[in-house]
Design a protein around this motif. Structure first.
Motif, PDB file in Angstrom:
ATOM      1  N   LYS A  27      45.080  35.042  53.692  1.00 18.10           N
ATOM      2  CA  LYS A  27      46.471  36.433  53.136  1.00 18.10           C
ATOM      3  C   LYS A  27      46.301  36.428  51.632  1.00 18.10           C
ATOM      4  CE  LYS A  27      48.707  35.220  57.400  1.00 18.10           C
ATOM      5  NZ  LYS A  27      49.340  34.421  58.409  1.00 18.10           N
ATOM      6  N   LEU A  28      46.892  34.754  51.085  1.00 18.00           N
ATOM      7  CA  LEU A  28      46.259  34.933  49.561  1.00 18.00           C
ATOM      8  C   LEU A  28      45.074  35.871  48.801  1.00 18.00           C
ATOM      9  CD1 LEU A  28      48.012  31.589  48.459  1.00 18.00           C
ATOM     10  CD2 LEU A  28      49.667  33.646  48.887  1.00 18.00           C
ATOM     11  N   ILE A  29      44.193  35.084  49.563  1.00 18.62           N
ATOM     12  CA  ILE A  29      42.958  35.508  49.023  1.00 18.62           C
ATOM     13  C   ILE A  29      42.521  37.471  48.577  1.00 18.62           C
ATOM     14  CG2 ILE A  29      41.510  35.537  50.680  1.00 18.62           C
ATOM     15  CD1 ILE A  29      39.684  34.165  48.132  1.00 18.62           C
ATOM     16  N   THR A  30      43.557  37.525  50.619  1.00 17.09           N
ATOM     17  CA  THR A  30      43.175  38.979  50.837  1.00 17.09           C
ATOM     18  C   THR A  30      44.175  39.729  49.512  1.00 17.09           C
ATOM     19  OG1 THR A  30      42.699  38.681  52.639  1.00 17.09           O
ATOM     20  CG2 THR A  30      43.961  40.847  52.080  1.00 17.09           C
ATOM     21  N   GLU A  31      45.246  39.963  48.743  1.00 13.57           N
ATOM     22  CA  GLU A  31      46.487  39.763  47.860  1.00 13.57           C
ATOM     23  C   GLU A  31      45.323  40.161  46.790  1.00 13.57           C
ATOM     24  OE1 GLU A  31      49.294  41.919  48.109  1.00 13.57           O
ATOM     25  OE2 GLU A  31      49.137  41.040  50.558  1.00 13.57           O
ATOM     26  N   VAL A  32      43.962  39.100  46.293  1.00 10.69           N
ATOM     27  CA  VAL A  32      44.148  39.551  45.168  1.00 10.69           C
ATOM     28  C   VAL A  32      42.854  40.246  45.613  1.00 10.69           C
ATOM     29  CG1 VAL A  32      42.563  37.333  43.724  1.00 10.69           C
ATOM     30  CG2 VAL A  32      44.381  36.973  44.762  1.00 10.69           C
ATOM     31  N   ILE A  33      41.522  40.148  46.615  1.00 10.63           N
ATOM     32  CA  ILE A  33      40.895  40.203  46.626  1.00 10.63           C
ATOM     33  C   ILE A  33      41.178  42.521  46.570  1.00 10.63           C
ATOM     34  CG2 ILE A  33      38.874  41.743  48.744  1.00 10.63           C
ATOM     35  CD1 ILE A  33      38.793  39.028  48.609  1.00 10.63           C
ATOM     36  N   ALA A  34      42.491  42.820  46.963  1.00 11.44           N
ATOM     37  CA  ALA A  34      42.993  44.125  47.054  1.00 11.44           C
ATOM     38  C   ALA A  34      43.144  44.827  45.522  1.00 11.44           C
ATOM     39  CB  ALA A  34      44.282  44.184  47.890  1.00 11.44           C
ATOM     40  N   LYS A  35      43.848  43.834  44.563  1.00 11.31           N
ATOM     41  CA  LYS A  35      44.083  43.978  43.604  1.00 11.31           C
ATOM     42  C   LYS A  35      43.065  43.891  42.837  1.00 11.31           C
ATOM     43  CE  LYS A  35      48.211  41.687  43.492  1.00 11.31           C
ATOM     44  NZ  LYS A  35      49.354  39.776  42.983  1.00 11.31           N
ATOM     45  N   VAL A  36      42.622  43.395  42.710  1.00 13.59           N
ATOM     46  CA  VAL A  36      40.714  43.488  41.334  1.00 13.59           C
ATOM     47  C   VAL A  36      39.974  44.783  42.811  1.00 13.59           C
ATOM     48  CG1 VAL A  36      38.489  42.024  41.725  1.00 13.59           C
ATOM     49  CG2 VAL A  36      40.733  40.966  41.191  1.00 13.59           C
ATOM     50  N   ALA A  92      45.923  53.019  46.727  1.00  8.40           N
ATOM     51  CA  ALA A  92      47.712  52.305  47.244  1.00  8.40           C
ATOM     52  C   ALA A  92      46.249  51.791  49.029  1.00  8.40           C
ATOM     53  CB  ALA A  92      48.273  52.403  47.157  1.00  8.40           C
ATOM     54  N   ALA A  93      46.265  52.952  49.531  1.00  4.82           N
ATOM     55  CA  ALA A  93      46.132  53.636  51.015  1.00  4.82           C
ATOM     56  C   ALA A  93      45.238  52.705  51.203  1.00  4.82           C
ATOM     57  CB  ALA A  93      45.775  54.891  51.270  1.00  4.82           C
ATOM     58  N   GLY A  94      43.848  52.428  50.182  1.00  2.89           N
ATOM     59  CA  GLY A  94      42.488  51.620  50.596  1.00  2.89           C
ATOM     60  C   GLY A  94      43.201  50.137  50.688  1.00  2.89           C
ATOM     61  N   GLN A  95      44.071  49.848  49.254  1.00  3.80           N
ATOM     62  CA  GLN A  95      44.089  47.888  49.768  1.00  3.80           C
ATOM     63  C   GLN A  95      44.781  48.358  50.655  1.00  3.80           C
ATOM     64  OE1 GLN A  95      45.895  47.294  45.841  1.00  3.80           O
ATOM     65  NE2 GLN A  95      44.975  48.658  44.575  1.00  3.80           N
ATOM     66  N   GLN A  96      45.887  48.891  51.542  1.00  2.00           N
ATOM     67  CA  GLN A  96      46.388  48.674  52.654  1.00  2.00           C
ATOM     68  C   GLN A  96      45.130  48.236  53.691  1.00  2.00           C
ATOM     69  OE1 GLN A  96      49.882  48.058  53.004  1.00  2.00           O
ATOM     70  NE2 GLN A  96      49.179  46.778  54.988  1.00  2.00           N
ATOM     71  N   ALA A  97      44.303  49.340  53.731  1.00  2.00           N
ATOM     72  CA  ALA A  97      43.306  49.247  54.511  1.00  2.00           C
ATOM     73  C   ALA A  97      42.370  48.338  54.979  1.00  2.00           C
ATOM     74  CB  ALA A  97      42.508  50.163  55.039  1.00  2.00           C
ATOM     75  N   LEU A  98      42.448  47.502  53.581  1.00  2.00           N
ATOM     76  CA  LEU A  98      41.580  46.342  53.272  1.00  2.00           C
ATOM     77  C   LEU A  98      42.653  45.073  54.010  1.00  2.00           C
ATOM     78  CD1 LEU A  98      39.924  44.086  52.214  1.00  2.00           C
ATOM     79  CD2 LEU A  98      40.904  44.140  50.200  1.00  2.00           C
ATOM     80  N   LYS A  99      43.909  45.561  53.560  1.00  2.00           N
ATOM     81  CA  LYS A  99      44.438  44.230  54.484  1.00  2.00           C
ATOM     82  C   LYS A  99      44.659  44.903  55.401  1.00  2.00           C
ATOM     83  CE  LYS A  99      47.836  44.412  50.171  1.00  2.00           C
ATOM     84  NZ  LYS A  99      49.124  44.720  48.820  1.00  2.00           N
ATOM     85  N   ASN A 100      44.583  45.125  56.537  1.00  3.81           N
ATOM     86  CA  ASN A 100      44.863  45.583  57.535  1.00  3.81           C
ATOM     87  C   ASN A 100      43.672  45.260  58.476  1.00  3.81           C
ATOM     88  OD1 ASN A 100      46.897  47.024  57.407  1.00  3.81           O
ATOM     89  ND2 ASN A 100      46.162  49.498  57.869  1.00  3.81           N
TER      90      ASN A 100
END
Length: 147
Positions: free
Chosen positions: A101-110, A119-127
């Protein structure tokens, strides 16, 4: 499917420089969540200032992102890719599930900064990653790993 497609639309810059993006992801992970660095024995003793220039950090980060690319391109049909990954991370590396979960947050930011993932894409990645992590967790439980 839409979540996978949204993330994959921004995957080309990552693929074009797996080492550079991989280094950014791991360096930031270790800076933002210092305890995670201890989970990587070959990086545990590295000073924070030496991470960005370390070829092994770049190479491992590239490995992480290449595997993520495989998972994204599988668009949910990822059991054959995920099972061995979950197995090794539970039995050999002993990586607690929360760290994904932590690395997902970082990958989304990078990806937001370097690949134009909004932001929508980052949420898609988290989903997408929520599904992947839940499937990994199921394998962890089958193996009796509760880390």
């Amino acid at each position: 499917m839409a979540d996978y497609d949204l993330v994959l639309k921004h995957w080309a810059p990552v693929e074009a420089d797996y080492n550079g993006h991989g280094n950014l992801v791991l360096t930031r992970l270790f800076h933002e969540y210092p305890d995670t660095q201890k989970l990587f024995p070959k990086f545990a003793g590295l000073a924070k200032g030496d991470l960005a220039s370390n070829a092994a950090v770049s190479a491992h980060g590239a490995t992480v992102l290449k595997k993520l690319g495989e998972l994204l391109k599988a668009k949910g049909n990822h059991a054959a890719i995920l099972k061995p990954l979950a197995n090794s991370h539970a039995t050999k590396h002993k990586i607690p599930i929360n760290n994904f979960k932590l690395i997902t947050e970082v990958i989304a930011k990078v990806m937001g900064e370097k690949a134009g993932l909004d932001a929508a894409g980052q949420q898609a990645l988290k989903n997408v990653m929520a599904v992947v992590i839940a499937d990994m967790d199921a394998t962890y439980k089958e193996l009796g790993f509760t880390g």
